[in-house]
Design an enzyme around this catalytic site. Structure first.
Site, short mmCIF file in Angstrom:
data_model
loop_
_atom_site.label_atom_id
_atom_site.label_comp_id
_atom_site.label_asym_id
_atom_site.label_seq_id
_atom_site.Cartn_x
_atom_site.Cartn_y
_atom_site.Cartn_z
N LYS A 1 -12.07 28.04 22.66
CA LYS A 1 -11.73 26.94 23.56
C LYS A 1 -11.13 27.34 24.80
O LYS A 1 -10.28 28.19 24.91
CB LYS A 1 -10.96 25.99 23.24
CG LYS A 1 -10.98 24.81 24.17
CD LYS A 1 -10.39 23.34 23.49
CE LYS A 1 -10.27 22.35 24.52
NZ LYS A 1 -11.25 21.85 25.35
N LYS B 1 -20.72 23.47 23.17
CA LYS B 1 -19.90 23.31 22.03
C LYS B 1 -20.13 24.74 21.28
O LYS B 1 -21.00 25.34 21.37
CB LYS B 1 -20.61 22.16 21.19
CG LYS B 1 -20.54 20.77 22.08
CD LYS B 1 -19.18 20.09 21.95
CE LYS B 1 -19.27 18.63 22.70
NZ LYS B 1 -18.25 18.58 23.59
N LYS C 1 -14.66 7.04 30.41
CA LYS C 1 -15.86 7.81 30.35
C LYS C 1 -16.54 7.96 29.17
O LYS C 1 -15.97 7.90 28.33
CB LYS C 1 -15.76 9.06 30.99
CG LYS C 1 -14.99 10.29 30.26
CD LYS C 1 -15.72 11.48 30.12
CE LYS C 1 -17.04 11.60 29.07
NZ LYS C 1 -16.85 12.48 28.03
N HIS D 1 -10.30 11.75 31.60
CA HIS D 1 -8.87 12.47 31.48
C HIS D 1 -8.67 13.55 31.93
O HIS D 1 -7.51 14.13 32.12
CB HIS D 1 -8.73 12.54 29.77
CG HIS D 1 -9.60 13.60 28.89
ND1 HIS D 1 -10.79 13.49 28.69
CD2 HIS D 1 -9.03 14.79 28.59
CE1 HIS D 1 -10.97 14.51 27.88
NE2 HIS D 1 -10.30 15.15 27.96
N GLU E 1 -16.20 24.99 24.21
CA GLU E 1 -15.39 24.56 23.21
C GLU E 1 -15.66 25.16 21.87
O GLU E 1 -17.01 25.58 21.85
CB GLU E 1 -15.46 22.92 23.10
CG GLU E 1 -15.08 22.30 24.31
CD GLU E 1 -15.37 20.82 23.94
OE1 GLU E 1 -14.74 20.00 23.40
OE2 GLU E 1 -16.53 20.31 24.39
N HIS F 1 -16.25 15.60 33.59
CA HIS F 1 -15.34 16.58 33.85
C HIS F 1 -15.69 17.74 34.89
O HIS F 1 -14.82 17.95 35.77
CB HIS F 1 -14.74 17.21 32.48
CG HIS F 1 -14.56 16.09 31.56
ND1 HIS F 1 -13.82 14.98 31.61
CD2 HIS F 1 -14.94 16.11 30.30
CE1 HIS F 1 -13.71 14.22 30.45
NE2 HIS F 1 -14.45 14.96 29.57
N ASP G 1 -12.47 -10.91 16.85
CA ASP G 1 -13.80 -10.51 17.17
C ASP G 1 -14.39 -10.52 18.49
O ASP G 1 -14.42 -11.48 19.04
CB ASP G 1 -14.59 -11.41 16.20
CG ASP G 1 -16.18 -11.06 16.26
OD1 ASP G 1 -16.48 -10.15 17.07
OD2 ASP G 1 -17.04 -11.49 15.21
C1 BG6 Z 1 -14.60 14.38 26.07
C2 BG6 Z 1 -15.96 14.93 25.61
O1 BG6 Z 1 -14.69 13.72 27.17
O2 BG6 Z 1 -13.93 15.71 26.48
C3 BG6 Z 1 -15.85 15.63 24.33
O3 BG6 Z 1 -16.83 13.41 25.34
C4 BG6 Z 1 -15.09 16.88 24.55
O4 BG6 Z 1 -17.24 15.91 23.90
C5 BG6 Z 1 -13.82 16.49 25.48
O5 BG6 Z 1 -14.77 17.55 23.51
C6 BG6 Z 1 -13.01 18.02 25.77
O6 BG6 Z 1 -11.63 17.64 26.37
P1 BG6 Z 1 -10.72 18.51 26.20
O7 BG6 Z 1 -9.45 17.86 26.83
O8 BG6 Z 1 -10.41 18.77 24.94
O9 BG6 Z 1 -11.10 19.54 27.31
#
Ligand code: BG6
Length: 490
Positions: free
Chosen positions: A344, A339, A147, A177, A215, A239, A92
């Protein structure tokens, strides 16, 4: 990376049963195992609240691989090797005394460890304090956070303060990422290893730059998180601004973390602030209504599961900005992300300037100026649009535009494009911070986003609407066309 940086063989994953671990981190470990990148002595301790045995965790790891790694890449021998590395500890995280369980579990493991916090930021402080009181932190330990670091400048500063209570900046790995994606890392090589581009990469050579992260997915089961954030905080703050930094930064002196980070910081410092006097012509925010994607009906944002019907949270933003320095004087940078859009598509498009006098068919004048498309999704690669004459004797003044393309999967004979997490995990183990964000970058990006949101609120800007399955609201097209530019559509 300096020779003295210690290699990590103990990886502690807080939130091992959570969405991020299951969807992204465990599959990334699998590919690293397959590619022979992991040292024999690496062990992974998963930490979670639930009472689960090592074997039960290993079953979850298998399930994650079954769902999130394509069947053609699954090799049972590699799965068995990987799951042997996983162990579990119930804890926990808000209870200081529970951290002694952790200590017990890894007391014979090699130290230092990396601690990966795939958990809510509200628990970061308890975890750092718990690790400290269990004496698990040494000067070579690493802490990894995802993030978003906060939801505005103030909360981000608070989180950073909590982390720095027990960890030095050189031990903190803040993940975006996108920086782990191959094509994003390739931006530095593309720009600084090719004189063809580096000599043109400025306001004399470039007319405008677009960065799009569209996306087709909606909010899925993250409505609670997303509604408090919105697309600007969720995507632009991290990003898109990171992509912009890599496109716009000056050549770093070296390829080390300090040099790269300090160049990115300079870009963020030079980014034109959006304020109440300029916001209306530079910022569009919108929310999706119901629509159709690939023939399937999708609900509007406020009709998604768990939605608050009065929500004014934006699911789309389009922004025009500038970088106020010598290199980029007067070059618009357009950012767009949303979104539930038609598909995408993640790409950066560089529109080069054209030469003065146009001698070809006047009706084709809009075709002048080469375009470089750097694609992150659906393909990873680059494509330069060049003009040639169509074959046939009668067409001397006509031009056609064709791509000179590099598809990284084909040219580098890859089995599959690695997810960003593979290189990030390797860098955590080896202690290379160049693909992670420093505190200053995160806080400057928040400051810029906070200003934009405040200016938009102060001037009572409209929230526009777009149907799911489209390219966003018409106002996004108007934002860019007011300068005689247009979004690049295939
Ligand atoms: C994330 C966001 O950091 O990146 C998400 O929180 C988003 O909302 C995602 O969908 C998109 O990542 P990728 O690698 O699929 O473009």
């Amino acid at each position: 990376m300096s020779e003295s940086i210690e290699k990590i063989d103990t990886f502690v994953l807080f939130g091992v049963l959570g969405d991020l671990s299951i969807r992204k981190l465990i599959p990334a470990w699998y590919y690293l195992e397959r590619d022979g990148k992991l040292s024999d002595s690496l062990k992974i301790l998963g930490v979670g609240r639930k009472l689960v045995s090592d074997d039960e965790l290993r079953d979850k790891v298998k399930e994650s691989l079954k769902t999130h790694v394509s069947e053609e890449y699954i090799d049972n021998g590699i799965v068995s090797r990987l799951i042997e590395r996983f162990f579990y500890c119930a804890c926990d995280l808000s209870k200081d005394e529970d951290y002694s369980n952790l200590n017990e579990k890894i007391q014979d493991w090699s130290m230092p460890a990396a601690f990966y916090l795939a958990i809510s930021p509200s628990l970061f402080e308890s975890v750092c304090d718990g690790l400290n009181s269990a004496k698990l932190i040494s000067p070579s330990s690493r802490i990894v956070v995802e993030k978003p670091v906060g939801y505005n400048l103030e909360s981000s500063q608070e989180i950073n303060e909590k982390l720095t209570k027990h960890f030095d900046e050189s031990q903190i790995y803040r993940i975006d990422h996108y920086l782990g994606k191959e094509t994003v890392q390739n931006l530095i090589t593309l720009r600084f290893a090719n004189s063809l581009f580096s000599s043109q990469w400025n306001s004399k050579g470039i007319e405008y730059v677009e960065i799009t992260a569209a996306e087709s997915v909606g909010i899925e089961d993250r409505w609670g998180y997303f509604d408090g954030m919105g697309q600007l905080r969720d995507m632009v703050q991290s990003h898109l601004l990171q992509l912009l930094c890599l496109i716009a930064m000056e050549p770093p002196n070296r390829l080390d973390d300090q040099s790269i980070r300090s160049e990115k910081v300079k870009v963020l410092e030079a980014l034109k602030s959006l304020d109440k006097d300029n916001i209306s012509s530079n910022f569009v925010s919108a929310q999706y209504t119901d629509g159709e994607i690939d023939g399937v009906k999708k609900p509007g944002y406020i009709d998604e599961d768990g939605a608050n019907q009065d929500s004014k949270t934006e699911t789309f933003v389009a922004i025009k900005t500038e970088i106020q320095n010598w290199r980029w004087l007067g070059v618009p940078f357009y950012l767009r992300t949303g979104k539930r859009m038609a598909s995408k598509t993640t790409q950066i498009v560089i529109h080069f300037k054209s030469d003065g006098h146009y001698i070809f068919n006047e009706s084709q004048e809009s075709l002048k100026g080469n375009t470089l498309i750097i694609s992150l999704h659906p393909t990873e690669g680059i494509s330069l649009q060049v003009f040639t004459k169509p074959h046939g004797v009668e067409k001397h003044s006509t031009v056609r535009s064709d791509p000179m393309s590099l598809d990284f999967i084909k040219t580098q004979k890859l089995l599959n494009i690695p997810s960003g997490y593979q290189s990030l995990l390797m860098d955590i183990l080896s202690g290379n911070q160049s693909l992670f964000l420093c505190r200053e970058e995160v806080e400057l990006a928040w400051k810029w986003c906070d200003n934009a949101l405040e200016a938009s609120n102060q001037s009572n800007q409209d929230l526009y609407f777009y149907s799911a399955g489209t390219d966003g609201p018409i106002q996004s097209k108007e934002l860019i066309s007011s300068n005689g530019h247009s979004w690049y559509e295939e």
